[in-house]
Write a protein that holds these residues in place. Structure first.
Motif, PDB file in Angstrom:
ATOM      1  N   VAL A 291       0.798  -1.228   0.000  1.00  0.00           N
ATOM      2  CA  VAL A 291       0.000   0.000   0.000  1.00  0.00           C
ATOM      3  C   VAL A 291       0.836   1.286   0.000  1.00  0.00           C
ATOM      4  O   VAL A 291       0.302   2.359  -0.217  1.00  0.00           O
ATOM      5  N   LEU A 292       2.114   1.190   0.230  1.00  0.00           N
ATOM      6  CA  LEU A 292       2.919   2.407   0.347  1.00  0.00           C
ATOM      7  C   LEU A 292       3.136   3.073  -1.005  1.00  0.00           C
ATOM      8  O   LEU A 292       3.016   2.457  -2.060  1.00  0.00           O
ATOM      9  N   GLU A 293       3.507   4.338  -0.934  1.00  0.00           N
ATOM     10  CA  GLU A 293       3.740   5.103  -2.155  1.00  0.00           C
ATOM     11  C   GLU A 293       5.036   4.701  -2.844  1.00  0.00           C
ATOM     12  O   GLU A 293       5.139   4.749  -4.066  1.00  0.00           O
ATOM     13  N   PHE A 294       6.041   4.282  -2.049  1.00  0.00           N
ATOM     14  CA  PHE A 294       7.359   4.024  -2.605  1.00  0.00           C
ATOM     15  C   PHE A 294       7.778   2.565  -2.448  1.00  0.00           C
ATOM     16  O   PHE A 294       7.405   1.896  -1.478  1.00  0.00           O
ATOM     17  N   THR A 295       8.570   2.110  -3.408  1.00  0.00           N
ATOM     18  CA  THR A 295       9.249   0.818  -3.329  1.00  0.00           C
ATOM     19  C   THR A 295      10.618   1.045  -2.684  1.00  0.00           C
ATOM     20  O   THR A 295      11.343   1.960  -3.070  1.00  0.00           O
ATOM     21  N   ARG A 296      10.955   0.202  -1.716  1.00  0.00           N
ATOM     22  CA  ARG A 296      12.225   0.359  -0.995  1.00  0.00           C
ATOM     23  C   ARG A 296      13.319  -0.458  -1.680  1.00  0.00           C
ATOM     24  O   ARG A 296      13.137  -1.637  -1.953  1.00  0.00           O
ATOM     25  N   GLN A 297      14.441   0.181  -1.942  1.00  0.00           N
ATOM     26  CA  GLN A 297      15.576  -0.475  -2.598  1.00  0.00           C
ATOM     27  C   GLN A 297      16.729  -0.655  -1.616  1.00  0.00           C
ATOM     28  O   GLN A 297      17.033   0.244  -0.837  1.00  0.00           O
ATOM     29  N   VAL A 298      17.356  -1.839  -1.660  1.00  0.00           N
ATOM     30  CA  VAL A 298      18.562  -2.065  -0.860  1.00  0.00           C
ATOM     31  C   VAL A 298      19.658  -2.616  -1.775  1.00  0.00           C
ATOM     32  O   VAL A 298      19.378  -3.171  -2.844  1.00  0.00           O
ATOM     33  N   ALA A 299      20.885  -2.451  -1.330  1.00  0.00           N
ATOM     34  CA  ALA A 299      22.030  -3.003  -2.062  1.00  0.00           C
ATOM     35  C   ALA A 299      22.189  -4.472  -1.677  1.00  0.00           C
ATOM     36  O   ALA A 299      22.460  -4.787  -0.514  1.00  0.00           O
ATOM     37  N   ALA A 300      21.987  -5.374  -2.639  1.00  0.00           N
ATOM     38  CA  ALA A 300      22.058  -6.809  -2.344  1.00  0.00           C
ATOM     39  C   ALA A 300      23.444  -7.231  -1.888  1.00  0.00           C
ATOM     40  O   ALA A 300      23.601  -8.246  -1.202  1.00  0.00           O
ATOM     41  N   ASP A 301      24.457  -6.455  -2.262  1.00  0.00           N
ATOM     42  CA  ASP A 301      25.824  -6.787  -1.852  1.00  0.00           C
ATOM     43  C   ASP A 301      26.213  -6.103  -0.547  1.00  0.00           C
ATOM     44  O   ASP A 301      27.396  -6.021  -0.209  1.00  0.00           O
ATOM     45  N   ASN A 302      25.224  -5.617   0.216  1.00  0.00           N
ATOM     46  CA  ASN A 302      25.500  -5.078   1.541  1.00  0.00           C
ATOM     47  C   ASN A 302      25.870  -6.187   2.526  1.00  0.00           C
ATOM     48  O   ASN A 302      26.381  -5.921   3.598  1.00  0.00           O
ATOM     49  N   VAL A 303      25.599  -7.425   2.129  1.00  0.00           N
ATOM     50  CA  VAL A 303      25.995  -8.589   2.922  1.00  0.00           C
ATOM     51  C   VAL A 303      27.142  -9.305   2.208  1.00  0.00           C
ATOM     52  O   VAL A 303      27.022  -9.695   1.049  1.00  0.00           O
ATOM     53  N   LYS A 304      28.252  -9.450   2.920  1.00  0.00           N
ATOM     54  CA  LYS A 304      29.397 -10.213   2.410  1.00  0.00           C
ATOM     55  C   LYS A 304      29.401 -11.557   3.125  1.00  0.00           C
ATOM     56  O   LYS A 304      29.431 -11.621   4.354  1.00  0.00           O
ATOM     57  N   TRP A 305      29.362 -12.640   2.359  1.00  0.00           N
ATOM     58  CA  TRP A 305      29.229 -13.970   2.948  1.00  0.00           C
ATOM     59  C   TRP A 305      30.582 -14.632   3.185  1.00  0.00           C
ATOM     60  O   TRP A 305      31.464 -14.577   2.329  1.00  0.00           O
ATOM     61  N   ARG A 306      30.718 -15.259   4.355  1.00  0.00           N
ATOM     62  CA  ARG A 306      31.884 -16.103   4.640  1.00  0.00           C
ATOM     63  C   ARG A 306      31.422 -17.554   4.568  1.00  0.00           C
ATOM     64  O   ARG A 306      30.645 -18.022   5.406  1.00  0.00           O
ATOM     65  N   ILE A 307      31.876 -18.246   3.549  1.00  0.00           N
ATOM     66  CA  ILE A 307      31.472 -19.638   3.346  1.00  0.00           C
ATOM     67  C   ILE A 307      32.337 -20.542   4.220  1.00  0.00           C
ATOM     68  O   ILE A 307      33.567 -20.494   4.155  1.00  0.00           O
ATOM     69  N   THR A 308      31.698 -21.348   5.042  1.00  0.00           N
ATOM     70  CA  THR A 308      32.407 -22.209   5.988  1.00  0.00           C
ATOM     71  C   THR A 308      32.590 -23.606   5.406  1.00  0.00           C
ATOM     72  O   THR A 308      32.152 -23.899   4.288  1.00  0.00           O
ATOM     73  N   GLU A 309      33.210 -24.470   6.185  1.00  0.00           N
ATOM     74  CA  GLU A 309      33.360 -25.873   5.788  1.00  0.00           C
ATOM     75  C   GLU A 309      32.307 -26.759   6.457  1.00  0.00           C
ATOM     76  O   GLU A 309      32.332 -27.970   6.316  1.00  0.00           O
TER      77      GLU A 309
END
Length: 201
Positions: free
Chosen positions: A72-90
């Protein structure tokens, strides 16, 4: 009434099925729910909003941007998908017969997202080579099979391969604000509107 609503919300959360469709260029997160939940529309909307904070999430993998499409809001919210840096574990475990790998996030800028929607951990399946998952930050090399925040855990139920239609999402038709501008706009908007008529994404 409040107790009943709390019960309905909890039931709705348990019944909602979140669906991720990806073509490795874009992915979208939407939901479906049992027919009976149509009688509990408020509970359903609150339950879905508590998880993906929108009607659905659209993500452009190549542009590294994700969009929370509002109800219902007037605006669509945008975020930077690369704001999360992943550390892949074993660390690994089996999820629905697939080997899933644990990935832990490093948030580059916590001011760029609401805290409760930032992931705490994800398990992804390298064998299923599709980028996507129930989050705006699915940038891992494989499908996210389990996703945890401080509020909930979502787990993979089923994998299907085939041709699926993306929901219509035309950037040219959207009034888009990045997260900080979005928050600031509705903060000011709420000051001039009566209580209860404010941010209802």
């Amino acid at each position: 009434m409040l107790d009943q609503m709390n019960f309905e919300n909890k039931k709705a959360v348990a019944e909602i099925k979140f669906i991720v469709i990806s073509d490795n260029k874009k992915y979208q997160v939407t939901a479906e729910w049992p027919e009976y939940l149509q009688f509990f529309e408020t509970a359903y909307n609150l339950a879905q909003n508590s998880i993906i904070n929108s009607k659905f999430i659209a993500s452009d993998i190549q542009q590294k941007k994700s969009y929370y499409i509002p109800r219902v809001l007037e605006f669509t919210r945008q975020v930077a998908a690369d704001n999360v840096k992943w550390r892949i574990t074993e660390t690994s475990k089996k999820i629905n017969g697939y080997t899933a790998i644990l990935a832990l996030p490093e948030i580059l800028n916590e001011n760029e997202e609401y805290q409760k929607f930032i992931p705490e951990e994800c398990w992804f399946i390298p064998e299923i080579d599709f980028v996507g998952g129930p989050t705006a930050y699915a940038t891992l090399p494989g499908l996210i099979a389990e996703y945890k925040t401080d509020s909930f855990i979502l787990k993979l139920e089923k994998v299907e391969f085939g041709d699926f239609d993306f929901k219509e999402f035309d950037l040219e038709k959207q009034a888009i604000k990045d997260h900080l501008k979005f928050v600031e706009f509705y903060k000011e908007w709420n000051k001039t509107h009566k209580p209860g008529s404010g941010l209802k994404n």
